[in-house]
Design an enzyme around this catalytic site. Structure first.
Site, PDB file in Angstrom:
ATOM      1  N   SER A  39      26.017  17.716  57.636  1.00 58.89           N
ATOM      2  CA  SER A  39      25.258  18.446  56.215  1.00 58.89           C
ATOM      3  C   SER A  39      25.908  19.990  56.243  1.00 58.89           C
ATOM      4  O   SER A  39      27.106  20.173  56.283  1.00 58.89           O
ATOM      5  CB  SER A  39      24.018  18.506  56.451  1.00 58.89           C
ATOM      6  OG  SER A  39      23.200  18.880  55.293  1.00 58.89           O
ATOM      7  N   ASP A 163      23.587  12.872  52.332  1.00 57.38           N
ATOM      8  CA  ASP A 163      23.556  13.769  53.218  1.00 57.38           C
ATOM      9  C   ASP A 163      23.595  13.016  54.680  1.00 57.38           C
ATOM     10  O   ASP A 163      22.783  12.388  54.800  1.00 57.38           O
ATOM     11  CB  ASP A 163      22.160  14.497  53.020  1.00 57.38           C
ATOM     12  CG  ASP A 163      22.379  15.831  54.162  1.00 57.38           C
ATOM     13  OD1 ASP A 163      22.461  15.584  55.518  1.00 57.38           O
ATOM     14  OD2 ASP A 163      22.239  16.813  53.772  1.00 57.38           O
TER      15      ASP A 163
END
Length: 275
Positions: A39, A163
């Site tokens: 991320s 993500d």
């Protein structure tokens, strides 16, 4: 031969803390042989892998300071509403983040980086983590950062990714699997926050997510063998209860500089205290 790895976790705009930690490490002469990121840790990790020097850490800090000016999180309600109507599943387009990466990262492929770097994203079709480490650099980073509901999924080779924090929020196991014997874990500070039973219905989701997020990392940490040393770096944040509503303040850039400075000071003191 000692093999040193940096592992960078997810956490949105709280990731400024990782930039401070990285500055302290690089100023202390600790140069990684491998960088793994998830991320926002993928953004930070790619920047550090491109230039693993104190000057590179300073440039990363400058990137964080400029984040609000890049328009990554557009502040216009009408524009966000139009984006949702058009895309249906995301508050923001990832075009501004893509431009920021293209403008500020000095590499376009993984192979151009100074040290090996990998980032992880979650495959929608396979419901599994997927690691990127070769070829195009920008799209895999965008995939790793595609927080559901905030940014749209990223399609790479016909597969859709979101993500990486959903499947591996702090990818310690990846660094260990690559043979690292010294690992520095850079995180956003949530590991240090105390979890308590939820008091209100709206806290239930936050607590459940944080349990899920920490569970894998703590399990991976417990499984590290005696030949590997893991340093979980301090963020410098005061002891407090785990965040609730603040987890939704993904656009709040007001405390980036202070978070980075606190993490820098705490990490520097931590390193000075090592044998």
């Amino acid at each position: 031969m000692t093999r040193t790895a940096l592992v960078l976790g997810g956490g949105g705009v709280l990731g400024a803390a990782e930039a401070g930690m990285a500055r302290a490490l690089l100023e202390a002469g600790i140069r990684p042989d491998l960088v793994c990121g998830t991320s926002v840790g993928a953004i930070n990790g790619a920047a550090l892998a491109a230039d693993p020097t104190p000057a590179g850490a300073q440039r990363l800090l400058a990137t964080w300071e400029a984040l609000a000016e890049e328009g990554v999180f557009d502040g216009s309600f009408m524009r966000r509403a139009a984006e949702v109507m058009r895309r249906r599943t995301a508050l923001h387009s990832n075009s501004a983040l893509r431009r920021m990466l293209q403008n500020r990262l000095p590499a376009r492929t993984f192979e151009e980086l100074a040290v090996p770097f990998e980032c992880v994203a979650a495959s929608i079709e396979r419901a599994q983590e997927h690691w990127f480490g070769t070829g195009d650099l920008i799209e895999p980073i965008l995939a790793s950062c595609a927080l559901p509901g905030v940014f749209p999924p990223v399609c790479i080779d016909g597969e859709h990714f979101v993500d990486g924090g959903l499947v591996n929020s702090i990818p310690l196991d990846r660094a260990v699997a690559h043979g690292a014997d010294t690992v520095y874990v850079l995180h956003v500070g949530r590991l240090e926050e105390q979890l308590r039973p939820p008091r209100f219905l709206w806290e239930v989701g936050f607590v459940a997510f944080e349990i899920s997020r920490r569970h894998r990392f703590l399990g991976d940490l417990a499984r590290v063998g005696p030949g590997t040393t893991v340093h979980v770096l301090p963020s410098g944040q005061p002891q407090r209860q785990a965040a609730t509503w603040s987890n939704l303040r993904y656009r709040d850039t007001s405390r980036m500089a202070s978070r980075a400075e606190l993490a820098y000071d705490a990490t520097r003191q931590y390193l000075e205290a090592l044998p």
